[in-house]
Design a protein around this motif. Structure first.
Motif, PDB file in Angstrom:
ATOM      1  N   UNK A   1      -4.191   5.588 -17.556  1.00  0.00           N
ATOM      2  CA  UNK A   1      -3.310   6.659 -17.088  1.00  0.00           C
ATOM      3  C   UNK A   1      -3.856   7.289 -15.814  1.00  0.00           C
ATOM      4  N   UNK A   2      -5.179   7.549 -15.800  1.00  0.00           N
ATOM      5  CA  UNK A   2      -5.781   8.109 -14.591  1.00  0.00           C
ATOM      6  C   UNK A   2      -5.619   7.150 -13.414  1.00  0.00           C
ATOM      7  N   UNK A   3      -5.743   5.845 -13.692  1.00  0.00           N
ATOM      8  CA  UNK A   3      -5.571   4.840 -12.630  1.00  0.00           C
ATOM      9  C   UNK A   3      -4.151   4.878 -12.075  1.00  0.00           C
ATOM     10  N   UNK A   4      -3.165   5.013 -12.982  1.00  0.00           N
ATOM     11  CA  UNK A   4      -1.774   5.079 -12.519  1.00  0.00           C
ATOM     12  C   UNK A   4      -1.537   6.333 -11.675  1.00  0.00           C
ATOM     13  N   UNK A   5      -2.151   7.511 -12.096  1.00  0.00           N
ATOM     14  CA  UNK A   5      -1.971   8.736 -11.309  1.00  0.00           C
ATOM     15  C   UNK A   5      -2.574   8.577  -9.908  1.00  0.00           C
ATOM     16  N   UNK A   6      -3.738   7.937  -9.827  1.00  0.00           N
ATOM     17  CA  UNK A   6      -4.370   7.748  -8.524  1.00  0.00           C
ATOM     18  C   UNK A   6      -3.536   6.805  -7.630  1.00  0.00           C
ATOM     19  N   UNK A   7      -2.957   5.802  -8.254  1.00  0.00           N
ATOM     20  CA  UNK A   7      -2.101   4.885  -7.475  1.00  0.00           C
ATOM     21  C   UNK A   7      -0.863   5.615  -6.984  1.00  0.00           C
ATOM     22  N   UNK A   8      -0.293   6.529  -7.822  1.00  0.00           N
ATOM     23  CA  UNK A   8       0.847   7.337  -7.375  1.00  0.00           C
ATOM     24  C   UNK A   8       0.465   8.175  -6.160  1.00  0.00           C
ATOM     25  N   UNK A   9      -0.688   8.838  -6.239  1.00  0.00           N
ATOM     26  CA  UNK A   9      -1.137   9.659  -5.115  1.00  0.00           C
ATOM     27  C   UNK A   9      -1.382   8.800  -3.879  1.00  0.00           C
ATOM     28  N   UNK A  10      -1.950   7.611  -4.087  1.00  0.00           N
ATOM     29  CA  UNK A  10      -2.207   6.710  -2.954  1.00  0.00           C
ATOM     30  C   UNK A  10      -0.911   6.319  -2.251  1.00  0.00           C
ATOM     31  N   UNK A  11       0.078   5.914  -3.027  1.00  0.00           N
ATOM     32  CA  UNK A  11       1.341   5.480  -2.429  1.00  0.00           C
ATOM     33  C   UNK A  11       2.058   6.640  -1.742  1.00  0.00           C
ATOM     34  N   UNK A  12       2.081   7.818  -2.394  1.00  0.00           N
ATOM     35  CA  UNK A  12       2.889   8.916  -1.882  1.00  0.00           C
ATOM     36  C   UNK A  12       2.231   9.605  -0.695  1.00  0.00           C
ATOM     37  N   UNK A  13       0.947   9.898  -0.806  1.00  0.00           N
ATOM     38  CA  UNK A  13       0.296  10.692   0.232  1.00  0.00           C
ATOM     39  C   UNK A  13      -0.242   9.844   1.385  1.00  0.00           C
ATOM     40  N   UNK A  14      -0.784   8.670   1.087  1.00  0.00           N
ATOM     41  CA  UNK A  14      -1.395   7.896   2.160  1.00  0.00           C
ATOM     42  C   UNK A  14      -0.386   6.992   2.872  1.00  0.00           C
ATOM     43  N   UNK A  15       0.486   6.366   2.087  1.00  0.00           N
ATOM     44  CA  UNK A  15       1.407   5.397   2.703  1.00  0.00           C
ATOM     45  C   UNK A  15       2.846   5.900   2.782  1.00  0.00           C
ATOM     46  N   UNK A  16       3.122   7.101   2.231  1.00  0.00           N
ATOM     47  CA  UNK A  16       4.463   7.655   2.325  1.00  0.00           C
ATOM     48  C   UNK A  16       5.493   6.872   1.550  1.00  0.00           C
ATOM     49  N   UNK A  17       5.087   6.212   0.478  1.00  0.00           N
ATOM     50  CA  UNK A  17       5.992   5.403  -0.340  1.00  0.00           C
ATOM     51  C   UNK A  17       6.264   6.155  -1.636  1.00  0.00           C
ATOM     52  N   UNK A  18       7.524   6.293  -1.985  1.00  0.00           N
ATOM     53  CA  UNK A  18       7.881   6.965  -3.244  1.00  0.00           C
ATOM     54  C   UNK A  18       7.547   6.042  -4.402  1.00  0.00           C
ATOM     55  N   UNK A  19       6.646   6.431  -5.283  1.00  0.00           N
ATOM     56  CA  UNK A  19       6.252   5.544  -6.383  1.00  0.00           C
ATOM     57  C   UNK A  19       7.350   5.444  -7.438  1.00  0.00           C
ATOM     58  N   UNK A  20       7.491   4.255  -7.991  1.00  0.00           N
ATOM     59  CA  UNK A  20       8.416   4.004  -9.097  1.00  0.00           C
ATOM     60  C   UNK A  20       7.663   3.281 -10.202  1.00  0.00           C
ATOM     61  N   UNK A  21       8.296   3.241 -11.382  1.00  0.00           N
ATOM     62  CA  UNK A  21       7.637   2.613 -12.534  1.00  0.00           C
ATOM     63  C   UNK A  21       7.375   1.134 -12.278  1.00  0.00           C
ATOM     64  N   UNK A  22       8.375   0.440 -11.776  1.00  0.00           N
ATOM     65  CA  UNK A  22       8.210  -1.005 -11.529  1.00  0.00           C
ATOM     66  C   UNK A  22       7.155  -1.271 -10.466  1.00  0.00           C
ATOM     67  N   UNK A  23       7.167  -0.444  -9.414  1.00  0.00           N
ATOM     68  CA  UNK A  23       6.207  -0.662  -8.340  1.00  0.00           C
ATOM     69  C   UNK A  23       4.786  -0.383  -8.819  1.00  0.00           C
ATOM     70  N   UNK A  24       4.610   0.673  -9.631  1.00  0.00           N
ATOM     71  CA  UNK A  24       3.278   0.972 -10.166  1.00  0.00           C
ATOM     72  C   UNK A  24       2.776  -0.166 -11.047  1.00  0.00           C
TER      73      UNK A  24
ATOM     74  N   UNK B   1      -1.550  -1.956 -19.384  1.00  0.00           N
ATOM     75  CA  UNK B   1      -0.782  -1.199 -20.351  1.00  0.00           C
ATOM     76  C   UNK B   1       0.638  -1.708 -20.464  1.00  0.00           C
ATOM     77  N   UNK B   2       1.468  -0.893 -21.134  1.00  0.00           N
ATOM     78  CA  UNK B   2       2.876  -1.230 -21.294  1.00  0.00           C
ATOM     79  C   UNK B   2       3.690  -0.563 -20.200  1.00  0.00           C
ATOM     80  N   UNK B   3       5.017  -0.806 -20.214  1.00  0.00           N
ATOM     81  CA  UNK B   3       5.881  -0.196 -19.218  1.00  0.00           C
ATOM     82  C   UNK B   3       5.996   1.312 -19.415  1.00  0.00           C
ATOM     83  N   UNK B   4       5.704   1.809 -20.614  1.00  0.00           N
ATOM     84  CA  UNK B   4       5.757   3.259 -20.840  1.00  0.00           C
ATOM     85  C   UNK B   4       4.598   3.980 -20.192  1.00  0.00           C
TER      86      UNK B   4
END
Length: 336
Positions: free
Chosen positions: A22-45, A52-55
């Motif tokens: 979960x912490x890894x997914x949160x860091x990836x969200x922050x990476x995509x949104x703040x550094x690359x300006x990409x809106x994170x989505x479930x499929x992209x993450x 883990x699972x899709x949930x």
């Protein structure tokens, strides 16, 4: 390196740092949104992390948006300000923070583009350097090949020079032999020349004698030609007279032929006229014969009819009445 490859490299680095999914997914969200300006989505993450699972990425993404909204909310606590002003001020500060964030993202994107351009230029320069190095290697290889070729040509030239020296020595020997042979030939030529001069003198004497004989023969030929010309002139005169006589005889024959032709044409014309008159008379005679035959046929027919009528009258007449003579009606018919 492209943006996708950079993101994959960053995600791999985060996987090494964070063992919690979960912490890894949160860091990836922050990476995509703040550094690359990409809106994170479930499929992209899940595409980047694949743990883990899709949930799990959906839950991490929801918490990320909640934390972001909490951090973005601005609260102004002042005892003297009304709640409406606090709300307006908070919204204004939030808008300023959003604009600042957008400007920072824009600057970050520009810096990223510049870095990418620098990387592209570096790659191009590296490619150019590699191409130049390859070209230098090719030129060096060509130079080595040319050097080897020159060495081979030099060796061949040395061998050719040695052969030329040998041929030159042989040619000098042949030249000396030629000089000796030329000397012998000159001596023989002098002797032959003396003999030839004697032969020429003899030939000139013979030519002079032959010329004298030829002049004599030419004079004789000229005299014979003059006699032949005189005889030819006489023959031409005789031929002209014969041609005149021939023309006169031809004219006389032509006149006689013309007279005979006229007489023949006149005779033929009279003969044709006689034939035409005879044909006309024959036609008239045949016409008269035809008329006579037709008259005889009509007379015979009339007689036959008279006899038939007379017989009928005899059969139809009463017995007391005198019968007419059979010849009288026939004569009357004939008279008619």
């Amino acid at each position: 390196m492209s943006t996708e490859n950079e993101i994959l490299a960053e995600v791999e680095a985060l996987k090494a740092r964070f063992s919690d999914t979960k912490a890894l997914y949160r860091e990836v969200c922050a990476l995509l949104f703040f550094r690359y300006g990409i809106t994170p989505t479930t499929n992209k993450l899940y595409q980047y992390v694949r743990k883990g699972t899709m949930g799990t990425p959906a839950e991490a993404l929801a918490k990320f948006w909640d934390e972001l909204r909490v951090k973005a909310r601005v609260e102004i606590d002042h005892p003297d300000l009304p709640p409406e002003i606090k709300t307006v001020a908070a919204e204004a500060i939030a808008a300023i923070w959003q604009q600042a964030t957008a400007a920072a993202r824009s600057d970050l994107a520009a810096i990223r583009l510049e870095l990418q351009a620098d990387q592209e230029r570096s790659r191009e320069q590296e490619a150019q350097a590699q191409a130049a190095a390859e070209q230098l290697r090719g030129e060096l290889e060509l130079a080595r090949h040319a050097l080897q070729q020159v060495q081979l040509e030099l060796e061949a030239e040395r061998l050719a020079h040695a052969g030329a020296q040998a041929r030159l020595q042989q040619a000098q020997e042949q030249l000396e032999q030629g000089h000796a042979q030329q000397q012998r030939l000159q001596e023989g030529f002098s002797a032959d020349l003396a003999k030839a001069r004697e032969a020429v003198d003899t030939a000139q004497e013979r030519a002079a004698a032959a010329e004298r004989r030829a002049l004599l023969e030419i004079e004789q030929e000229r005299q014979a030609r003059a006699k032949a010309d005189k005889a030819s002139e006489a023959l031409r005169s005789q031929l002209s007279q014969a041609e005149s006589r021939e023309r006169q005889a031809s004219l006389e024959h032509t006149e006689a032929f013309t007279r005979l032709t006229g007489q023949l044409q006149a005779a033929e014309a009279g003969h044709q006229a006689e034939q035409a008159s005879r044909v006309l008379l024959e036609q008239q005679v045949r016409a008269l014969h035809d008329q006579l035959a037709a008259s005889r046929q009509e007379a015979t027919q009339y007689r036959t009819e008279a006899v038939t009528v007379h017989g009928l009258l005899e059969r139809l007449a009463p017995p007391t009445a005198p019968a007419p003579a059979p010849t009288k009606p026939a004569r009357k018919r004939t008279a008619k």
